[in-house]
Design an enzyme around this catalytic site. Structure first.
Site, mmCIF file in Angstrom:
data_model
loop_
_atom_site.group_PDB
_atom_site.id
_atom_site.type_symbol
_atom_site.label_atom_id
_atom_site.label_comp_id
_atom_site.label_asym_id
_atom_site.label_seq_id
_atom_site.Cartn_x
_atom_site.Cartn_y
_atom_site.Cartn_z
ATOM 1 N N ASP A 183 0.822 -1.211 0.000
ATOM 2 C CA ASP A 183 0.000 0.000 0.000
ATOM 3 C C ASP A 183 0.856 1.261 0.000
ATOM 4 O OD1 ASP A 183 -2.192 -1.602 -0.030
ATOM 5 O OD2 ASP A 183 -2.824 -1.200 2.034
ATOM 6 N N ASP A 220 -2.805 8.029 -24.403
ATOM 7 C CA ASP A 220 -3.281 9.253 -23.774
ATOM 8 C C ASP A 220 -2.872 10.489 -24.591
ATOM 9 O OD1 ASP A 220 -4.343 10.596 -21.273
ATOM 10 O OD2 ASP A 220 -2.313 11.424 -21.309
ATOM 11 N N GLU A 252 -6.520 8.764 -27.775
ATOM 12 C CA GLU A 252 -7.417 9.743 -27.177
ATOM 13 C C GLU A 252 -7.351 11.018 -28.019
ATOM 14 O OE1 GLU A 252 -8.308 11.922 -22.891
ATOM 15 O OE2 GLU A 252 -6.246 11.596 -23.519
#
Length: 619
Positions: free
Chosen positions: A136, A322, A351
């Site tokens: 994490d 992107d 995109e």
């Protein structure tokens, strides 16, 4: 020979000053045999470079920064093997560096990619599922786990995706688009991952490079395809190269910070000023995202090889790129063509957030619009933002000449501009837009209409994670975090586990069951994937179209299929006389509702409930 290898190993240990070598390894038998290898280390450029095993060096390039050297080798006819770079000073070997050419997977070059037979599921990995709690946070990355912070790191990772592949498959998805997974070591907002700081390394908070390859392997076992979200236009400000640029023009630099003007029309605008064009293409996307200079051949080769390396090393099935048209158009075209030359069947969707069909078409491979300016992007697929804009409003609109279902009709009336309408990525929403369930106030009937259209028109449908269980989010009030909330059940302590039927609420199951039934039906319907379309002018906010293959002479009578799709976008019940559609109904007598399995007579009239869609397989 053993003594020589021992010398290499000893000298590497004693004198090695190489901090990075990229690509870290490569593959034998590639279509383009020329391989540019970047070597980074303190004053590395002062050394002369040669190789062992007679690997031919075709070029050695030095820049104004002595800490870089770019060595190009020719791998033609060289089998998989390890060899050494020899770094010399005054003809004396000072140190060496091992390098590997690996064996490619069987049939790697002709790998199958995604197409109109697929449904693409989009997830933001940090917000999907936390499968491995120990990663994490990471000691080498700045931003730490904080699930209480809406725009913080929430702990979702690659293992979380692997844990829920059965859920994705059950939904009817066949392809997974994951927003970037490479390291993003920005201090804030790093879960977004579009400001990458190491493009050869998976962010440790998501997992490892090996985990990413394992994800692809597990997906392929379930007949799922993996699409990487690739960024060619910019990196993050904390990218390791930004602290020691290979060349001053590796990125676009201005005397003062200059952001792009976002007016990408300048690229094809014959009246555009040079200054506007330069700011559009060279200006930074954001203060934290340095703009890469793809016109520098060293940069372009670096990006091209990095993309190919990920395809080959992790066994990928496609790219979503992107901010595709923020890069120099000639350079990005070379990047795209180099990849599709290596992998002729590989699909790449860019995109291109243009809101005009001609401007959007300009960017698709072999576009008739691009040909006007002798431009061919070589980009196989583009994202249909015009349809997306329509789907984010249309089911809230009363029908008139331009609004309601007429807006959808007008969109498809311009399909003649595209060289390959079946290879458009179609969607109602994504990680940058408001969620449709917010726009439609969680009216499930409007959700069903949206999905019914996406599942039955031309193109590759894309679904944003969580919408299939009714997740909503208002970007206008809550910012990006509001549309990128955690998937319920992706964390152990979540009170609801929407990954299972038992864990979902009744309302969530209603959303999921409809979506699953619809897209699992679509999986095997080639008439929807690649068939023709005839649509009829909307009347009273109703809209009817057909998908069919009956005009194809190669299709046998038994295989001929036709799907009739009807929308009633009004708030009143509508009864449509079917004689208007006789050219498509032909001799068909009935239609099977693909959701309810109910048989409906299509010979005279069809009644539609308010705000509803009906998909009929004609019989």
């Amino acid at each position: 020979m053993k003594k020589l290898l021992l010398f290499f190993l000893i000298s590497s240990t004693m004198f090695a000053q190489i901090e990075r070598i990229e690509p870290p390894f490569w593959y034998a038998g590639m279509h383009n045999p020329e391989l540019q290898i970047m070597v980074y280390g303190k004053n590395i450029s002062k050394y002369n470079v040669s190789t062992s095993n007679s690997i031919p060096i075709t070029k050695v390039e030095r820049t104004e920064n002595p800490n870089y050297i770019f060595v190009t080798i020719n791998t033609k006819n060289i089998p998989p093997k390890d060899f050494y770079f020899l770094f010399k000073e005054n003809e004396k070997v000072i140190f060496t560096q091992k390098y590997s050419l690996k064996q490619r997977r069987e049939n790697s070059a002709v790998r199958k990619s995604f197409d109109a037979s697929d449904m693409m599921y989009l997830i933001m990995p940090d917000r999907f599922a936390n499968g491995y709690l120990k990663n994490d946070s990471d000691k080498l990355t700045t931003e730490k786990y904080n699930r209480e912070l809406p725009e913080g790191r929430h702990g979702g990772d690659i293992q979380g995706v692997i844990n829920h592949l059965d859920y994705i498959a059950a939904l009817g998805a066949t392809t997974l688009w994951i927003t970037p997974l490479c390291e993003d070591n920005e201090a804030v907002y790093s879960y977004h991952s579009y400001a990458q700081t190491d493009v050869y390394k998976i962010d440790p908070r998501y997992g490892t490079n090996e985990d990413y390859t394992r994800l692809a392997t597990e997906m392929h076992k379930k007949n799922l395809k993996l699409v990487m979200d690739y960024v060619t236009n910019h990196w993050g400000l904390q990218h390791w190269m930004m602290k020691d640029l290979p060349t001053q023009d590796w990125i676009h630099q201005f005397e003062n910070f200059t952001q792009t003007n976002h007016r990408r029309t300048v690229i094809h605008d014959i009246n555009a000023s040079k200054s506007d064009t330069k700011i559009c293409m060279d200006g930074w996307f954001a203060p934290s995202m340095p703009d890469l200079n793809q016109t520098n051949p060293l940069v372009l080769n670096y990006l091209t090889q990095n993309a190919i390396w990920w395809i080959e090393s992790s066994n990928l099935d496609g790219f979503r790129v992107d901010t595709y048209n923020y890069a120099d158009p000639i350079a990005i075209t070379k990047w795209t063509k180099a990849i599709t030359d290596e992998y002729p069947n590989f699909n790449i969707v860019g995109e291109i957030s243009m809101r005009d069909q001609a401007q959007l078409s300009y960017w698709q491979k072999d576009s008739p619009i691009g040909k006007i300016q002798n431009f061919n992007s070589h980009l196989p697929s583009v994202m249909d933002f015009i349809l997306s804009d329509a789907l984010l409003t249309v089911f809230n609109e009363d029908g008139n000449w331009e609004s309601g279902m007429a807006k959808v009709y007008n969109n498809f009336a311009n399909d003649f501009l595209f060289p390959n309408v079946n290879n458009l990525l179609i969607f109602a929403e994504n990680h940058d837009t408001n969620r449709i369930n917010h726009v439609y106030k969680n009216d499930i009937e409007k959700y069903k209409m949206t999905m019914s259209l996406l599942a039955t028109v031309r193109g590759i449908p894309q679904l944003y994670y969580g919408s299939e269980i009714g997740m909503a989010g208002n970007k206008d009030d809550g910012g990006d975090a509001a549309i990128r909330q955690d998937f319920p059940g992706g964390w152990e302590a979540d009170p609801i586990n929407a990954f299972t039927k038992e864990g979902r609420t009744q309302g969530q199951n209603e959303y999921f069951d409809f979506t699953s039934k619809l897209f699992n039906w679509r999986k095997n319907k080639s008439v929807v994937h690649f068939g023709k379309m005839t649509h009829y002018i909307p009347e009273d906010n109703t809209y009817v179209y057909f998908r069919y293959n009956a005009t194809d002479p190669s299709v046998s009578e038994l295989a001929k299929q036709s799907v009739m799709v009807l929308f009633n976008n009004s708030s009143e019940t509508k009864t449509l006389k079917t004689d208007r559609f006789v050219e498509n109904i032909g001799n068909f007598k009935t239609g099977k509702d693909v959701i309810t399995d109910k048989i409906i007579d299509v010979t005279k009239e069809i009644t539609l409930e308010p705000k509803s869609a009906l998909i009929l397989e004609l019989k």
